[in-house]
Scaffold this active site. Structure first.
Site, PDB file in Angstrom:
ATOM      1  N   ASP A   1     -60.103 -24.419 -22.863  1.00 60.57           N
ATOM      2  CA  ASP A   1     -58.965 -25.011 -21.070  1.00 60.57           C
ATOM      3  C   ASP A   1     -59.910 -24.617 -19.750  1.00 60.57           C
ATOM      4  OD1 ASP A   1     -57.522 -24.595 -23.091  1.00 60.57           O
ATOM      5  OD2 ASP A   1     -56.281 -22.606 -22.990  1.00 60.57           O
TER       6      ASP A   1
ATOM      7  N   MET B   1     -49.210  30.563 -20.869  1.00 59.24           N
ATOM      8  CA  MET B   1     -47.822  30.795 -20.687  1.00 59.24           C
ATOM      9  C   MET B   1     -47.789  31.797 -18.972  1.00 59.24           C
ATOM     10  SD  MET B   1     -48.063  29.901 -23.286  1.00 59.24           S
ATOM     11  CE  MET B   1     -46.241  30.086 -24.220  1.00 59.24           C
TER      12      MET B   1
ATOM     13  N   THR C   1     -51.273 -20.768 -39.063  1.00 65.56           N
ATOM     14  CA  THR C   1     -50.322 -21.665 -37.408  1.00 65.56           C
ATOM     15  C   THR C   1     -51.419 -21.980 -36.574  1.00 65.56           C
ATOM     16  OG1 THR C   1     -49.188 -19.218 -37.704  1.00 65.56           O
ATOM     17  CG2 THR C   1     -49.394 -20.630 -35.075  1.00 65.56           C
ATOM     18  N   LYS C   2     -52.694 -22.136 -36.590  1.00 63.86           N
ATOM     19  CA  LYS C   2     -53.188 -23.084 -35.966  1.00 63.86           C
ATOM     20  C   LYS C   2     -54.637 -23.078 -36.875  1.00 63.86           C
ATOM     21  CE  LYS C   2     -55.861 -21.868 -31.067  1.00 63.86           C
ATOM     22  NZ  LYS C   2     -57.947 -22.222 -31.648  1.00 63.86           N
TER      23      LYS C   2
ATOM     24  N   SER D   1     -59.455 -16.138 -24.893  1.00 62.80           N
ATOM     25  CA  SER D   1     -60.106 -15.923 -25.825  1.00 62.80           C
ATOM     26  C   SER D   1     -61.718 -15.609 -26.135  1.00 62.80           C
ATOM     27  CB  SER D   1     -59.249 -17.201 -26.704  1.00 62.80           C
ATOM     28  OG  SER D   1     -57.496 -18.121 -26.237  1.00 62.80           O
TER      29      SER D   1
ATOM     30  N   ARG E   1     -46.916 -20.230 -25.505  1.00 63.61           N
ATOM     31  CA  ARG E   1     -47.604 -21.435 -26.005  1.00 63.61           C
ATOM     32  C   ARG E   1     -46.528 -22.514 -26.710  1.00 63.61           C
ATOM     33  NH1 ARG E   1     -50.802 -22.094 -31.038  1.00 63.61           N
ATOM     34  NH2 ARG E   1     -52.654 -22.552 -30.605  1.00 63.61           N
TER      35      ARG E   1
ATOM     36  N   ASN F   1     -49.738 -19.866 -21.721  1.00 65.06           N
ATOM     37  CA  ASN F   1     -50.908 -20.172 -22.802  1.00 65.06           C
ATOM     38  C   ASN F   1     -51.459 -21.316 -21.519  1.00 65.06           C
ATOM     39  OD1 ASN F   1     -51.908 -22.136 -24.690  1.00 65.06           O
ATOM     40  ND2 ASN F   1     -52.441 -20.113 -25.201  1.00 65.06           N
ATOM     41  N   ASP F   2     -52.664 -21.508 -21.184  1.00 67.68           N
ATOM     42  CA  ASP F   2     -53.401 -22.565 -20.908  1.00 67.68           C
ATOM     43  C   ASP F   2     -52.929 -23.409 -18.989  1.00 67.68           C
ATOM     44  OD1 ASP F   2     -55.095 -24.352 -21.068  1.00 67.68           O
ATOM     45  OD2 ASP F   2     -53.913 -25.696 -22.819  1.00 67.68           O
TER      46      ASP F   2
ATOM     47  N   GLY G   1     -53.620 -14.643 -38.108  1.00 73.73           N
ATOM     48  CA  GLY G   1     -52.695 -14.043 -39.682  1.00 73.73           C
ATOM     49  C   GLY G   1     -52.728 -12.417 -39.774  1.00 73.73           C
TER      50      GLY G   1
ATOM     51  N   LYS H   1     -37.293  16.392 -23.638  1.00 75.81           N
ATOM     52  CA  LYS H   1     -36.970  16.622 -25.221  1.00 75.81           C
ATOM     53  C   LYS H   1     -36.220  17.769 -25.890  1.00 75.81           C
ATOM     54  CE  LYS H   1     -38.734  19.532 -27.475  1.00 75.81           C
ATOM     55  NZ  LYS H   1     -37.759  20.283 -28.212  1.00 75.81           N
TER      56      LYS H   1
HETATM   57  N1  3NM Z   1     -55.044 -18.089 -31.845  1.00 71.41           N
HETATM   58  P1  3NM Z   1     -50.149 -15.964 -36.529  1.00 71.41           P
HETATM   59  S1  3NM Z   1     -55.302 -17.793 -34.052  1.00 71.41           S
HETATM   60  C1  3NM Z   1     -53.078 -18.819 -31.252  1.00 71.41           C
HETATM   61  O1  3NM Z   1     -58.182 -17.333 -33.286  1.00 71.41           O
HETATM   62  C2  3NM Z   1     -53.974 -18.546 -32.086  1.00 71.41           C
HETATM   63  O2  3NM Z   1     -58.064 -17.613 -31.165  1.00 71.41           O
HETATM   64  C3  3NM Z   1     -55.831 -17.738 -32.238  1.00 71.41           C
HETATM   65  O3  3NM Z   1     -50.685 -17.213 -35.635  1.00 71.41           O
HETATM   66  C4  3NM Z   1     -58.045 -17.619 -32.052  1.00 71.41           C
HETATM   67  O4  3NM Z   1     -50.209 -14.519 -36.011  1.00 71.41           O
HETATM   68  C5  3NM Z   1     -53.824 -18.160 -33.550  1.00 71.41           C
HETATM   69  O5  3NM Z   1     -48.882 -16.967 -36.853  1.00 71.41           O
HETATM   70  C6  3NM Z   1     -52.722 -18.260 -34.274  1.00 71.41           C
HETATM   71  O6  3NM Z   1     -51.489 -16.327 -37.877  1.00 71.41           O
HETATM   72  C7  3NM Z   1     -52.418 -17.561 -34.769  1.00 71.41           C
HETATM   73 MG    MG Z   2     -55.725 -23.324 -24.994  1.00 69.54          MG
END
Ligand code: 3NM
Ligand code: MG
Length: 494
Positions: free
Chosen positions: A94, A266, A141-142, A113, A44, A74-75, A176, A342
């Site tokens: 997108d 068995m 992050t977003k 998404s 991404r 991504n996208d 998160g 195993k």
């Molecule tokens: N998409 P992190 S949240 C790329 O809600 C992305 O669709 C999201 O980043 C959505 O793992 C997100 O650091 C960022 O919280 C997630």
């Molecule tokens: Mg996108």
């Protein structure tokens, strides 16, 4: 050709911005993360130009492809086409799903998404291969995430998918999620008819000081969250566990199979194997009591189970103890497929091909943990299966995911046949969960080890003798509690 099978358990989404990546090297981080157990990667990059993205995607694909880990873009559908990677992930803003499908053709993976029930249903109706559902939690992050769903919002979406006939569409959650909350998110969002397949993370791996360790930890948490579902499946399906085993453990192994909810038989006779293989269970080949006649039974039974695609567990007891045993291991491996192998350290080394002389069938240990991890992952990749190396720490691998399980108790080593009965337990788990054999083997090893700890801790247990009935009781108690939805006992170590 068709789409490759994808495990969405630990799904890494990358980020190239300085706030997350810092001065790190994205390719080095992804290589470490995949080594640690990431099962799917999405590249991404919202800012770089076409040439940089194509070049980076090519380098990432060179890392992921040899390990069978899919790379999705991504996208940018054009980049996926140019690079020839496994697919794309498209967001709500997108390209439309159908346009992406027209460009990519039927064999590529297209994830979508979704942040609401409406978006999730629409994506499934369009034909999405999987959904990324978010945001679970607010995340730096977003910053433009629309809805914060929390585990209860995830649960509503999963329920809606299940009741609309989309229970089979894989789902991951995002936003998160990290090693500290992943297990709880998976457990708390689960519904009786649909659960998440995994978690998608950005910063929990990309910004981690040790991305391989972060991935390993996430893998252990995701598997731990899924283990109760496997145990419940055994309890509900009561699969046949067909054992061709040694004369020491027949009775004990049958009782252990019953305790976990499987249906044991068995049955050594080769002429029965074809009929028994059709009953939807799994086979255990335990070569503890080796004889020329038994070898023919092993070969016939493996052939019968392979022919109908039902799982086979191989327990190469005392593999290195004699020339006949070493030769039998070779003959079995070359004549059929084993879904799980195993054994203790010496047995697994012998199966791998090392010439070591074992004293009897007892376990000894000389390898370090990293050496054990390398041994099981190399052997699993070679045999295209799951390898379980038992010991104080069990080390398991399917060639791409390698994990350790530390549950257990020293009494297990003082009672004959406990290792053999673990093979029987694993056969029940793989029969009920053939889609993820590493998870199935982990479920068996974890349930076994936790039951041993709980049994050893009982007031009336004073040694290996009193331990045995308590151990059977605790396996039964875990199965009952798990079937009723209680997951508190799940204490699988990282
Ligand atoms: N998409 P992190 S949240 C790329 O809600 C992305 O669709 C999201 O980043 C959505 O793992 C997100 O650091 C960022 O919280 C997630
Ligand atoms: Mg996108």
């Amino acid at each position: 050709m068709g789409k490759p099978p994808v495990n969405y358990g630990v799904y890494l989404v990358t980020d190239s911005t300085p706030a997350i990546l810092g001065t790190g090297d994205l390719c080095a981080i992804v290589a470490a993360a995949v080594r640690g157990g990431v099962t799917c990667v999405q590249y991404r990059d919202k800012h770089s130009g076409h040439d940089v993205v194509v070049d980076t995607a090519r380098r990432l694909h060179a890392i992921t492809r040899p390990l069978g880990v899919p790379l999705l873009i991504n996208d940018r559908v054009d980049v996926a086409l140019e690079v020839g990677c496994e697919g794309v992930h498209i967001g709500q803003d997108d390209m439309e799903y159908q346009q992406a499908r027209n460009l990519l053709g039927p064999d590529k993976i297209i994830g979508v998404s979704a942040g609401s029930i409406q978006e999730a249903l629409k994506a499934c109706e369009a034909g999405a291969d999987y959904l990324g559902i978010g945001a679970v939690f607010a995340t730096p992050t977003k910053k433009d995430t629309k809805t914060i769903l929390g585990p209860s919002g995830l649960r509503s979406i999963l329920s809606a998918l299940a009741s609309s006939g989309h229970a089979a569409v894989p789902t991951v959650c995002i936003g998160g999620v990290n090693g500290s909350n992943a297990r709880a998110v998976l457990v708390d969002s689960s519904t009786p008819t649909k659960t998440l397949d995994g978690v998608a993370v950005v910063s929990a791996i990309v910004a981690a000081p040790d991305p391989a360790a972060a991935a390993r930890h996430l893998l252990a948490e995701v598997l731990a969250a899924k283990v109760p579902g496997v145990i419940r499946a055994v309890a509900h399906l009561s699969p046949l566990s067909h054992n061709i085993t040694n004369m020491v453990v027949q009775n004990f192994a049958a009782n252990i199979a019953l305790a976990v909810g499987a249906s044991p038989i068995m049955a050594n006779e080769a002429a029965e194997a074809e009929d028994l293989a059709k009953l939807g269970g799994a086979l255990v080949i335990n070569m503890g009591s080796l004889s020329k006649g038994q070898i023919n039974n092993y070969l016939a039974a493996v052939k019968a189970y392979n022919a109908v695609g039902r799982p086979v567990v191989f327990d190469p007891v005392g593999a290195g103890a004699s020339a006949l045993r070493r030769q039998t291991v070779k003959d079995l491996l070359s004549s059929g497929h084993f879904d799980v192998i195993k054994g203790n350290e010496g047995e697994i080394q012998t199966v791998y091909g090392a010439t070591i002389t074992q004293k009897g069938v007892d376990s000894t240990s000389s390898l370090t943990l990293p050496q054990k991890a390398a041994l099981v992952s190399t052997l699993a990749r070679r045999e295209n299966n799951v390898v379980v190396l038992t010991g104080v720490t069990d080390v398991l691998s399917d060639g791409t995911r390698t994990l350790r399980i530390d549950n257990g108790h020293e009494y297990l080593g003082m009672v004959t046949g406990t290792g053999c009965t673990l093979g029987t337990v694993i056969s029940a788990m793989v029969a009920a969960c053939p889609g993820d054999k590493l998870l199935a083997a982990a479920a068996g090893a974890a349930m076994f080890g936790v039951a041993a700890e709980m049994a050893a801790g009982r007031a009336e247990v004073r040694g290996p003798g009193t331990f045995v009935p308590a151990f059977i009781d605790e396996l039964y108690a875990i199965r009952k509690a798990t079937a009723e939805g209680d997951m508190r006992w799940m204490v699988m170590a990282k």
